[in-house]
Design a protein around this motif. Structure first.
Motif, PDB file in Angstrom:
ATOM      1  N   TRP A  95      36.714  37.127  36.628  1.00 29.68           N
ATOM      2  CA  TRP A  95      37.658  38.206  36.923  1.00 29.68           C
ATOM      3  C   TRP A  95      38.056  38.198  38.395  1.00 29.68           C
ATOM      4  N   HIS A  96      37.073  38.143  39.289  1.00 27.97           N
ATOM      5  CA  HIS A  96      37.380  38.240  40.725  1.00 27.97           C
ATOM      6  C   HIS A  96      38.157  37.019  41.208  1.00 27.97           C
ATOM      7  N   ILE A  98      40.493  35.327  39.500  1.00 27.72           N
ATOM      8  CA  ILE A  98      41.898  35.508  39.114  1.00 27.72           C
ATOM      9  C   ILE A  98      42.554  36.584  39.963  1.00 27.72           C
ATOM     10  N   GLU A  99      41.838  37.688  40.229  1.00 29.63           N
ATOM     11  CA  GLU A  99      42.409  38.753  41.042  1.00 29.63           C
ATOM     12  C   GLU A  99      42.665  38.298  42.472  1.00 29.63           C
ATOM     13  N   ASP A 100      41.718  37.559  43.054  1.00 31.34           N
ATOM     14  CA  ASP A 100      41.917  37.072  44.421  1.00 31.34           C
ATOM     15  C   ASP A 100      43.104  36.109  44.500  1.00 31.34           C
ATOM     16  N   CYS A 102      45.759  36.074  42.521  1.00 31.68           N
ATOM     17  CA  CYS A 102      46.997  36.838  42.355  1.00 31.68           C
ATOM     18  C   CYS A 102      47.361  37.581  43.642  1.00 31.68           C
ATOM     19  N   LYS A 103      46.356  38.107  44.345  1.00 28.81           N
ATOM     20  CA  LYS A 103      46.646  38.774  45.617  1.00 28.81           C
ATOM     21  C   LYS A 103      47.117  37.772  46.662  1.00 28.81           C
ATOM     22  N   ARG A 109      50.216  38.901  37.620  1.00 29.63           N
ATOM     23  CA  ARG A 109      49.284  38.370  36.631  1.00 29.63           C
ATOM     24  C   ARG A 109      49.478  36.858  36.538  1.00 29.63           C
ATOM     25  N   PRO A 114      40.634  35.847  31.258  1.00 31.72           N
ATOM     26  CA  PRO A 114      39.441  35.993  32.101  1.00 31.72           C
ATOM     27  C   PRO A 114      38.159  35.835  31.283  1.00 31.72           C
ATOM     28  N   TYR A 169      47.434  27.747  38.775  1.00 30.02           N
ATOM     29  CA  TYR A 169      46.113  28.338  39.000  1.00 30.02           C
ATOM     30  C   TYR A 169      45.006  27.378  38.559  1.00 30.02           C
TER      31      TYR A 169
END
Length: 557
Positions: A95-96, A98-100, A102-103, A109, A114, A169
């Motif tokens: 999870w972290h 993919i979030e990092d 995207c930021k 998204r 995930p 990604y």
């Protein structure tokens, strides 16, 4: 009308070659993952050649219904694809992570599921692996078949942009998907009308994921591997995958085959009704793909016979992939711009623009500003801290050339991979090549050779070919009669110099050397001692005696 859900479509169970299918699990079975989280199984909704897929829920006190939010893939421990997929999700799809990403990229998204959980489970004495994933809706292949083997351009271009994001990604984590196809692209579950709105797509099934980047951060070199040759789905397998290796350009090439199929109905190497024949040779399909990339515009005209001109953006996409190097990082921004909304909304041909258009996707924010340095004299800008931007200076140009069989055969990858050219130097090297280092542990044969060398150096072993004299003296094998004469002359000359330096009277006609002179000579001449030692003689007198005995024995024989 939307197609049926996956759990409503009957699927025949058939195990892949060398694998076995798992036993059917009853609804309500409780599985515990490696993080000690418990999951409750529901009904089976899918079957593959390696395992089964079940509905699942993290609420173990309730029965799992059709509205479950998770699915679980189960495979026997002896099967390998789920093990590879589990490692990919644990290493690259947390999870972290993919979030990092995207930021960092300033996007809303990315189409990669995930990681939820994974572990092992024992059922009826057999061990099974399982992987927990979010639940999604119908896959693109079922939608493609339900609409008569054709999808609208709006949906195809939207899927192209989302899949390029997902591949970017995956590639950033050092992996290649190696099996991009419609059945591995799932649409969001809450999408009701697939034609009026852009559905969210997710790339799944990482059982063939290939780690193209080493731990040192370098790209693995191109290497032909017969064990993995023609891996994946045959109609979408890339040219690199036909050789048994995978790369970033291979994923983009596979995606291009899917886009062509979704727009024109079928690929040239497929049957008239679609799909591949059982008797189709993988080598023949590989040859057709190589021929296709030798002249991309001609191939596109053959695919889109029902149109006057093939899609310009798709042609430019395939030409870019054709010129991409094996280890080269693709320009994902440029590839996304080919399928931006302006292509199918305003019906204009996309020129080679390298700036990402605004509002390309509803989930994207503002584009990233990248630092550039301009040279004097209005020269094209050169990127400094970024490798994904292509400027006017290094943008790939498309030159249409006539088809030539000589050119195709000259750069055929099969011949380049299987036949390694032998380069002969024009002149011999100045120094011999270094010998390979010995192994860490010597073998018994090596120990015997070392022992023999030590014995020869110590003089314990004597050659069998030495000529024995009457007093059982041995003649060294390396000493010839001419060498003996030279040694005697050298020893005589040294003896004369020693005698003259000590002011002792001697006559020039006297060739006899007494024992005292020989002892003095042995003390002051180290070179003479070495020669006499090699000959096995203690003094010159013994040397002369030995020579005379040999001559007498030679006359007698």
């Amino acid at each position: 009308m939307a197609p049926q859900r996956e759990e409503e479509v009957p699927v025949r169970r058939a195990a892949a070659f060398g694998c076995r299918l798992p036993t059917r699990f009853p609804p309500g079975e409780i599985l515990t993952d490696i993080m000690q989280h418990q999951w409750r199984l529901g009904g089976a909704i899918g079957h593959g050649g390696f395992g089964d897929i079940y509905l699942a829920s993290n609420l173990i006190n309730r029965s799992v219904g059709h509205d479950a939010s998770y699915v679980i893939k189960i495979e026997p421990h002896n099967n390998g694809p789920l093990f590879v997929e589990m490692n990919f999700y644990i290493r690259a799809a947390q999870w972290h992570m993919i979030e990092d990403w995207c930021k960092q990229q300033r996007v809303g998204r990315v189409g990669v599921p995930p990681y939820q959980g994974a572990g092992s489970h024992t059922y009826k004495g057999q061990r099974y692996r399982f992987l927990v994933l979010p639940r999604y809706g119908v896959d693109v292949n079922k939608l493609f078949l339900s609409r008569g083997r054709k999808l609208p351009e709006r949906l195809v271009y939207s899927l192209a942009v989302q899949m390029i994001d997902a591949l970017e990604y995956i590639h950033s984590k050092g992996y290649a998907h190696a099996d991009v196809k419609g059945s591995n692209i799932l649409l969001s579950l809450d999408t009701k009308n697939f034609l009026e709105q852009d559905p969210e797509a997710y790339l799944v099934d990482y059982g063939l994921a290939f780690r193209f980047r080493t731990r040192a951060g370098t790209h693995k070199p191109f290497a032909h591997d017969e064990r993995r040759a023609h891996e994946g789905t045959l109609e979408f397998t890339s040219r690199d995958a036909h050789h048994g290796t995978h790369s970033r350009r291979g994923d983009l090439e596979t995606l291009g085959y899917n886009l062509i199929q979704w727009l024109c109905g079928r690929l040239p190497w497929e049957k008239e009704s679609g799909g591949m024949s059982v008797t189709t040779s993988p080598q023949a399909v590989h040859s057709q793909k190589e021929l296709m990339f030798s002249d991309v515009p001609r191939f596109m005209r053959e695919c889109f016979l029902f149109q006057q001109t093939p899609p310009v953006n798709l042609t430019e996409y395939m030409e870019y992939v054709a010129k991409l190097g094996f280890e080269t990082r693709p320009d994902y921004n440029y590839l996304r711009s080919l399928f931006s909304r302006s292509v199918w909304q305003n019906d204009i041909s996309m020129k080679k623009s390298h700036k990402r258009p605004p509002n390309e996707n509803k989930s994207y924010g503002k584009p990233i500003k990248r630092l550039c340095v301009r040279n004097s004299g209005r020269k094209p800008c050169v990127p400094v801290n970024c490798e994904m931007r292509i400027t006017r200076k290094n943008h790939p140009t498309n030159h249409r050339t006539e088809f030539s069989w000589e050119e195709v055969l000259a750069r055929h990858p099969d011949k380049m991979a299987r036949s390694q050219p032998v380069i002969t130097p024009l002149s011999p090297p100045l120094t011999p090549p270094p010998s390979p280092p010995p192994p860490a542990l010597p073998t018994y044969a090596m120990l015997q050779v070392l022992q023999r060398i030590k014995e020869r150096q110590s003089g314990s072993i004597k050659s069998r070919n030495l000529c024995k004299t009457l007093d059982h003296d041995l003649k060294p094998k390396w000493m010839t009669p001419a060498m003996e004469a030279v040694a005697i002359q050298l020893q005589t000359r040294l003896a004369k110099s020693v005698i003259s330096s000590s002011n002792e009277k001697s006559t020039s006609s006297s060739l006899r050397i007494t024992r005292s002179k020989a002892a003095l000579l042995n003390r002051q001449s180290g070179f003479g001692d070495k020669i006499l030692e090699k000959m096995g003689i203690s003094s010159l007198t013994q040397l002369e005696t030995t020579k005379s005995r040999r001559r007498r024995s030679a006359k007698m024989t």
